[in-house]
Design a protein around this motif. Structure first.
Motif, PDB file in Angstrom:
ATOM      1  N   LEU A 229       0.827  -1.212   0.000  1.00 17.87           N
ATOM      2  CA  LEU A 229       0.000   0.000   0.000  1.00 17.87           C
ATOM      3  C   LEU A 229       0.856   1.254   0.000  1.00 17.87           C
ATOM      4  O   LEU A 229       0.549   2.239  -0.685  1.00 17.87           O
ATOM      5  CB  LEU A 229      -0.927  -0.015   1.215  1.00 17.87           C
ATOM      6  CG  LEU A 229      -1.850   1.204   1.394  1.00 17.87           C
ATOM      7  CD1 LEU A 229      -2.805   1.328   0.211  1.00 17.87           C
ATOM      8  CD2 LEU A 229      -2.631   1.090   2.705  1.00 17.87           C
ATOM      9  N   VAL A 232       2.059   1.754  -3.461  1.00 22.09           N
ATOM     10  CA  VAL A 232       0.968   2.220  -4.323  1.00 22.09           C
ATOM     11  C   VAL A 232       0.762   3.725  -4.150  1.00 22.09           C
ATOM     12  O   VAL A 232       0.605   4.464  -5.132  1.00 22.09           O
ATOM     13  CB  VAL A 232      -0.333   1.453  -4.013  1.00 22.09           C
ATOM     14  CG1 VAL A 232      -1.528   2.127  -4.680  1.00 22.09           C
ATOM     15  CG2 VAL A 232      -0.213   0.010  -4.489  1.00 22.09           C
ATOM     16  N   MET A 236       1.178   6.464  -7.069  1.00 20.69           N
ATOM     17  CA  MET A 236      -0.001   7.281  -7.364  1.00 20.69           C
ATOM     18  C   MET A 236       0.344   8.761  -7.289  1.00 20.69           C
ATOM     19  O   MET A 236      -0.108   9.561  -8.122  1.00 20.69           O
ATOM     20  CB  MET A 236      -1.129   6.951  -6.394  1.00 20.69           C
ATOM     21  CG  MET A 236      -1.880   5.672  -6.700  1.00 20.69           C
ATOM     22  SD  MET A 236      -3.302   5.431  -5.610  1.00 20.69           S
ATOM     23  CE  MET A 236      -4.316   6.851  -6.064  1.00 20.69           C
TER      24      MET A 236
END
Length: 350
Positions: A229, A232, A236
């Protein structure tokens, strides 16, 4: 939509400008207690809780150690991810950005003194010191009160319970004043830090049986998921043209002396530290099966002293000259090793 966005930005900037006066008031009126503010911010920061104060609790009870390490790791991980996702301004950054902004005709009528401790490299919201310290104090106070309640009849009076609450609040407010005095956080960041810490602790206490009963494989998979996470979020931000290291660049931009900045305060280090501690908890799972072996006070002191001596040696031997990846990998495994040994193997040497 644009009008609403503009109104929200105006309200936010106005709030930060008003809060700058609180930081100024703290520096003007509370300088007499500067040694106390420095002690709180330096010696009771999250890294020192992990490396000294939490391990020290094993001398008194392995149950307290497990409770503290689990709860504080949960809280610091939440704090690290919040700062990794959204990095908010700190007072000195905001003040200097305001003065550097040529579009602003009216500059803030505030003067803040910069300290060596003011050169933080992570976002300000929520305040990590307030968040972790609040949880740490609440757990220790609850164990102390229960211990006295069970062993001393005089402590069963409601007067002592009534006195304990203002004492806890007073200690936490002192941490807030420390952060305000050093101009490292705004007041709302300190208040929200303590609030988030209390809410996270309530969640932990409500689900403690479930969390302690998770298998090793399940716990390790959760830690791996959180690591994914974090990656990510990083990619992003890159895809959205957002700088993942914005807070570090702000610190380099406005810190009067770059050598004041520490690797240990960067957001990516904090995530790796917390994931390392979580991995140690995961490898020791299920936690409810851990042995609560009793031993003499001095023997526990000797065993803990040897472990912390080794951990201190590993900390000062951290390879910082071989690049960021080696540095972060070392810190991840050191924290995982430290947590695992504290929870699972220390009692085997009693």
């Amino acid at each position: 939509m644009e009008a609403i966005k503009h109104l929200a930005e105006e309200a936010y900037n106005l709030t930060l400008n008003r809060e700058l006066f609180i930081n100024e008031w703290a520096q003007e009126r509370l300088s007499f207690a500067e040694p106390l503010w420095r002690f709180l911010s330096v010696n009771l920061e999250p890294n020192n809780l992990y490396n000294f104060f939490i391990p020290l609790s094993v001398i008194f009870s392995h149950e307290i150690l497990m409770h503290l390490l689990s709860a504080v790791t949960l809280v610091t991980t939440l704090n690290s991810f919040e700062k990794w996702i959204y990095q908010e301004m700190r007072p000195l950054w905001f003040l200097r950005e305001q003065f550097a902004n040529e579009k602003l005709s009216v500059k803030p009528q505030v003067a803040l003194e910069s300290h060596q401790l003011s050169c933080e490299t992570s976002g300000g919201l929520p305040c990590a010191h307030s968040m972790t310290f609040t949880v740490f104090v609440l757990i220790l106070a609850s164990y102390f009160f229960v211990h006295c309640w069970d062993r001393l009849v005089s402590w069963r009076s409601p007067v002592y319970r009534f006195l304990m609450y203002p004492l806890i609040v007073g200690v936490v407010v002192c941490m807030w004043l420390s952060r305000l005095y050093l101009a490292t956080e705004f007041l709302h960041q300190c208040i929200l830090g303590s609030y988030f810490g209390i809410r996270a602790l309530n969640f932990f206490e409500a689900n403690i049986k479930y969390l302690y009963s998770r298998s090793r494989g399940y716990a390790v998979s959760i830690v791996c998921f959180l690591g994914g996470l974090a990656l990510v979020v990083y990619f992003m931000k890159l895809s959205l043209d957002m700088d993942p290291h914005w807070s570090v660049r702000q610190a380099f931009k406005w810190c009067p002396e770059p050598t004041y900045m520490r690797h240990e305060a960067s957001p990516i280090f904090q995530i790796v530290r917390d994931l390392g501690n979580l991995m140690g908890l995961a490898l020791a799972s299920p936690l409810y099966t851990l042995e609560m072996k009793q031993s003499t006070f001095w023997r526990r002191c000797r065993v803990l002293g040897i472990l912390e001596f080794v951990n201190y040696g590993l900390r000062i031997s951290t390879p910082k000259q071989y690049g960021r990846f080696v540095f972060l990998a070392w810190e991840f495994f050191r924290n995982a090793f430290h947590s695992l040994v504290l929870l699972k193997y220390v009692t085997k040497f009693y």
